[in-house]
Scaffold this active site. Sequence first.
Site, PDB file in Angstrom:
ATOM      1  N   LYS A 125       1.982  -3.297   7.244  1.00  6.86           N
ATOM      2  CA  LYS A 125       2.005  -3.584   5.806  1.00  6.86           C
ATOM      3  C   LYS A 125       3.433  -3.560   5.249  1.00  6.86           C
ATOM      4  O   LYS A 125       3.762  -4.313   4.334  1.00  6.86           O
ATOM      5  CB  LYS A 125       1.134  -2.559   5.064  1.00  6.86           C
ATOM      6  N   TYR A 150      -0.815   0.571  11.099  1.00  6.14           N
ATOM      7  CA  TYR A 150      -1.224  -0.115   9.867  1.00  6.14           C
ATOM      8  C   TYR A 150      -0.085  -0.114   8.845  1.00  6.14           C
ATOM      9  O   TYR A 150       0.262  -1.150   8.266  1.00  6.14           O
ATOM     10  CB  TYR A 150      -2.458   0.587   9.282  1.00  6.14           C
ATOM     11  N   THR A 161       0.805  -1.224   0.000  1.00  4.86           N
ATOM     12  CA  THR A 161       0.000   0.000   0.000  1.00  4.86           C
ATOM     13  C   THR A 161       0.839   1.275   0.000  1.00  4.86           C
ATOM     14  O   THR A 161       1.936   1.309   0.570  1.00  4.86           O
ATOM     15  CB  THR A 161      -0.921   0.023   1.243  1.00  4.86           C
ATOM     16  N   GLU A 221       0.318   3.681   1.781  1.00  9.04           N
ATOM     17  CA  GLU A 221       0.489   4.146   3.172  1.00  9.04           C
ATOM     18  C   GLU A 221       1.907   3.898   3.664  1.00  9.04           C
ATOM     19  O   GLU A 221       2.376   4.567   4.584  1.00  9.04           O
ATOM     20  CB  GLU A 221      -0.491   3.420   4.102  1.00  9.04           C
TER      21      GLU A 221
END
Length: 344
Positions: free
Chosen positions: A154, A150, A125, A127
């Site tokens: 990831k 998060y 991702t 992010e």
Amino acid sequence: MARVLITGISGQDGAFLARQLLARGDEVWGTYRRGAERTFSRPTALGIHEQLRYALVDMAEAGNLIRTLDRIQPDAIYHLAAQSFVGDSFEQPTYTFDVNATGTARLLDAVRTVTPRARVYQASTSEMFGDVRGEAVLDEDGAFRPRSPYAISKLAAHHLVGVHRDAYGLFGCRGILFNHESELRGTEFVTRKITRAVGAVARDEPGVLALGNLDARRDWGYAPEYVDAMIRMMTQDTPDDYVIATGRAASVREFATLAFAAIGVTLAWSGRDADEVAHDAATGALRVRVDPTFWRPAEVGWLRGDASKAARQLGWTATTALESLVRRMVEHDVRTPTASSLSP
Ligand code: G4F
């Protein structure tokens, strides 16, 4: 025809991916969690529920994963299952890490043991880029400076897939997907929260849309195009990593402005920070306010991706403009009332 396993079939991407794989003639299995959505509303909405096969799997159970791979013997695994809401990860960091990072370690270990030739797609991702310096356009070489539990989880999973590729010859593809939305997007994410609220306004329901950081900028694309990119990665001769993005960043404020415009409402913004509001320029009705409880403890302010490697090597480019995406989501939410997302 391939036998494909999708972890996290009940999410937006799982449902769209399953539809595209079925259209290719693949046999598609999907994992779901006990207590998670048992009605499979997204596969049902896409009309594919009856064509799918399901397996009860929890990413916290190594034995469960091993037995599932042994039973299904997939040729390809699209690993999408995750605690995917950034906001919740600040409150549930351990759970987020267990599902997203340790869960991926369990899956990779199971693949290595049971189906070492299965191809693996990892849902990485944007992010992971996190604390982006300036207004950088991010490609596969961008620096990762994660800003949430998060993102860290990831990033750990991303590196685990890389290690299995180097150490054990895993055919592992890592798709670094920027935000991708649709009418099947979860209602906790900001785009769908906005379009549902606009649907409610179009139906004259009372209330005001309350949002957090209006300045956050995201590179928003259309989800079905993004799952197509996943399949293109997995059907190459060589596994690789790809950024998937539109190349355009827009703020939450701009997204809301476009969404209200789709029902003919022009928003007039005024005020600053927690006092910022938007009124209907024609009627003066209050439509949007800021609620600081939606501000995150640490924010990713800017994400814009450069998908030119995907264009070169996969022949993939995003084709749905932000305006079309917003209109599509709004039209769906005007047509399909759900429980109101407007606060009184
Ligand atoms: O829609 P969001 O919750 O998505 P976010 O955090 O960008 O994460 C999504 O995209 C990632 C890819 O970059 C995925 F990895 C991840 O799983 C997920 O799919 O928030 C977008 C932005 C944030 O900056 C947030 O602070 O919108 C801001 N925002 C402002 N008001 C809000 C709100 N976000 C939510 N969810 N709700 C609000 O009221």
